[in-house]
Design an enzyme around this catalytic site. Sequence first.
Site, PDB file in Angstrom:
ATOM      1  N   TYR A  64       0.828  -1.214   0.000  1.00 31.41           N
ATOM      2  CA  TYR A  64       0.000   0.000   0.000  1.00 31.41           C
ATOM      3  C   TYR A  64       0.857   1.256   0.000  1.00 31.41           C
ATOM      4  O   TYR A  64       0.518   2.256  -0.617  1.00 31.41           O
ATOM      5  CB  TYR A  64      -0.998  -0.025   1.178  1.00 31.41           C
ATOM      6  CG  TYR A  64      -2.147  -0.944   0.893  1.00 31.41           C
ATOM      7  CD1 TYR A  64      -2.348  -2.101   1.642  1.00 31.41           C
ATOM      8  CD2 TYR A  64      -2.976  -0.713  -0.204  1.00 31.41           C
ATOM      9  CE1 TYR A  64      -3.379  -2.962   1.335  1.00 31.41           C
ATOM     10  CE2 TYR A  64      -4.004  -1.583  -0.526  1.00 31.41           C
ATOM     11  CZ  TYR A  64      -4.190  -2.706   0.238  1.00 31.41           C
ATOM     12  OH  TYR A  64      -5.192  -3.584  -0.085  1.00 31.41           O
ATOM     13  N   VAL A 100      -9.769   3.792  -5.707  1.00 33.59           N
ATOM     14  CA  VAL A 100      -9.527   4.267  -4.327  1.00 33.59           C
ATOM     15  C   VAL A 100      -8.505   5.400  -4.323  1.00 33.59           C
ATOM     16  O   VAL A 100      -8.045   5.840  -3.279  1.00 33.59           O
ATOM     17  CB  VAL A 100      -9.032   3.093  -3.433  1.00 33.59           C
ATOM     18  CG1 VAL A 100     -10.101   2.013  -3.325  1.00 33.59           C
ATOM     19  CG2 VAL A 100      -7.722   2.490  -3.955  1.00 33.59           C
ATOM     20  N   HIS A 116     -15.426   1.119  -3.469  1.00 32.62           N
ATOM     21  CA  HIS A 116     -14.385   0.259  -2.894  1.00 32.62           C
ATOM     22  C   HIS A 116     -13.582   1.002  -1.834  1.00 32.62           C
ATOM     23  O   HIS A 116     -12.481   0.594  -1.481  1.00 32.62           O
ATOM     24  CB  HIS A 116     -13.456  -0.277  -4.001  1.00 32.62           C
ATOM     25  CG  HIS A 116     -14.117  -1.316  -4.848  1.00 32.62           C
ATOM     26  ND1 HIS A 116     -13.622  -1.764  -6.045  1.00 32.62           N
ATOM     27  CD2 HIS A 116     -15.283  -1.997  -4.678  1.00 32.62           C
ATOM     28  CE1 HIS A 116     -14.438  -2.668  -6.558  1.00 32.62           C
ATOM     29  NE2 HIS A 116     -15.449  -2.826  -5.760  1.00 32.62           N
TER      30      HIS A 116
HETATM   31  N1  APR Z   1      -8.724   4.486 -20.872  1.00 30.41           N
HETATM   32  C1  APR Z   1      -9.813   3.685 -20.687  1.00 30.41           C
HETATM   33  N2  APR Z   1      -9.727   2.387 -20.290  1.00 30.41           N
HETATM   34  C2  APR Z   1      -8.491   1.896 -20.086  1.00 30.41           C
HETATM   35  C3  APR Z   1      -7.313   2.659 -20.251  1.00 30.41           C
HETATM   36  C4  APR Z   1      -7.467   4.009 -20.663  1.00 30.41           C
HETATM   37  N3  APR Z   1      -6.405   4.801 -20.867  1.00 30.41           N
HETATM   38  N4  APR Z   1      -6.235   1.869 -19.966  1.00 30.41           N
HETATM   39  C5  APR Z   1      -6.735   0.667 -19.621  1.00 30.41           C
HETATM   40  N5  APR Z   1      -8.075   0.671 -19.686  1.00 30.41           N
HETATM   41  C6  APR Z   1      -9.011  -0.415 -19.381  1.00 30.41           C
HETATM   42  C7  APR Z   1      -8.452  -1.808 -19.569  1.00 30.41           C
HETATM   43  O1  APR Z   1      -8.651  -2.244 -20.899  1.00 30.41           O
HETATM   44  C8  APR Z   1      -9.313  -2.620 -18.585  1.00 30.41           C
HETATM   45  O2  APR Z   1     -10.465  -3.142 -19.235  1.00 30.41           O
HETATM   46  O3  APR Z   1      -9.302  -0.326 -18.005  1.00 30.41           O
HETATM   47  C9  APR Z   1      -9.742  -1.592 -17.540  1.00 30.41           C
HETATM   48  C10 APR Z   1      -9.143  -1.838 -16.182  1.00 30.41           C
HETATM   49  O4  APR Z   1      -9.655  -3.061 -15.712  1.00 30.41           O
HETATM   50  P1  APR Z   1      -9.127  -3.636 -14.310  1.00 30.41           P
HETATM   51  O5  APR Z   1      -7.655  -3.527 -14.257  1.00 30.41           O
HETATM   52  O6  APR Z   1      -9.793  -4.972 -14.134  1.00 30.41           O
HETATM   53  O7  APR Z   1      -9.684  -2.598 -13.240  1.00 30.41           O
HETATM   54  P2  APR Z   1     -11.151  -2.506 -12.639  1.00 30.41           P
HETATM   55  O8  APR Z   1     -12.185  -2.908 -13.646  1.00 30.41           O
HETATM   56  O9  APR Z   1     -11.271  -1.167 -12.053  1.00 30.41           O
HETATM   57  O10 APR Z   1     -11.096  -3.614 -11.466  1.00 30.41           O
HETATM   58  C11 APR Z   1     -12.189  -3.667 -10.594  1.00 30.41           C
HETATM   59  O11 APR Z   1     -10.917  -5.188  -9.196  1.00 30.41           O
HETATM   60  O12 APR Z   1      -9.015  -5.840  -8.068  1.00 30.41           O
HETATM   61  C12 APR Z   1     -10.218  -5.178  -7.942  1.00 30.41           C
HETATM   62  O13 APR Z   1     -10.576  -3.569  -6.286  1.00 30.41           O
HETATM   63  C13 APR Z   1     -10.007  -3.748  -7.553  1.00 30.41           C
HETATM   64  O14 APR Z   1     -11.490  -1.894  -8.012  1.00 30.41           O
HETATM   65  C14 APR Z   1     -10.761  -2.955  -8.613  1.00 30.41           C
HETATM   66  C15 APR Z   1     -11.700  -3.989  -9.215  1.00 30.41           C
END
Ligand code: APR
Length: 245
Positions: A64, A100, A116
């Site tokens: 963290y 977050v 979250h």
């Molecule tokens: N603009 C838009 N989308 C983007 C960009 C960008 N510049 N760069 C990446 N992405 C997309 C990726 O293609 C992916 O589909 O953002 C998405 C991120 O997905 P994750 O990494 O899975 O993140 P998230 O969906 O927020 O995860 C949800 O999972 O681990 C837990 O608590 C954590 O809040 C998180 C939750």
Amino acid sequence: MINRAIELIRKSTRPVIFTGAGMSRESGMRTFRGEDGLWKQYSPEQLSSISGLRSAPEVVWNWYRMRLMTGEGVVPHAGYKALTYLQSKKGKLPVITQNVDGLHRLAGQTDVLEIHGSMRTASCLDECGFSTELTSGILKNLPPFCPDCGAILRPDIVLFGELLPQKIISKSYELAEDCDLMIVIGTSVQVWPAAGIPFAALENGAVIIEINPVQTELPRSDHVISIRRKAGEILPLLVGLEEKT
Ligand code: APR
């Protein structure tokens, strides 16, 4: 597609924003999945769970601290500024975020629902009532301990296996069930119950504008307009801050 999205945003009377880690990618924050995703390098069960925090507090707090340090000095990119502009234009634009990092608030947005939790504060893991701003000063010695009861502190984010803040998640679903448009930005739509929010909007007959460079779990439908672009690139155009060239 872009023109249709611009028109839908302009005409929308009850829009809602839903964001994930990709919304902060162009501000330098890493996502969790995808090519350089954090979960490819680290284990969420070990680093983002109560059991992990209790069994290896120093390892978890190192993680963290790294994320906090990465987040220090991070500036909301043009996509965030576009959402702040849209919120001022619309008068009411709730922002539901899985992130977050606090960037929506830092960009001046109000009515932000952090489903979250947030890395801004930490509290006593044994729930004695102690809570504090999470600053790098507190993290000089790891793990940080509660000054009142000596237990380990925990970041005020939802850890795997924990329930989401019920009031915030219910409000988020209410907004999804009432909106006429949901702009879904930078999320892989994989982690429930948050991932159900866009589906609740679809079920209520809303249109979804998805901004994500890659295909996600959202269905192909004439109610889903998927714009395969980056948030920081396309949002200023979609909200009318930039003219189409
Ligand atoms: N603009 C838009 N989308 C983007 C960009 C960008 N510049 N760069 C990446 N992405 C997309 C990726 O293609 C992916 O589909 O953002 C998405 C991120 O997905 P994750 O990494 O899975 O993140 P998230 O969906 O927020 O995860 C949800 O999972 O681990 C837990 O608590 C954590 O809040 C998180 C939750």
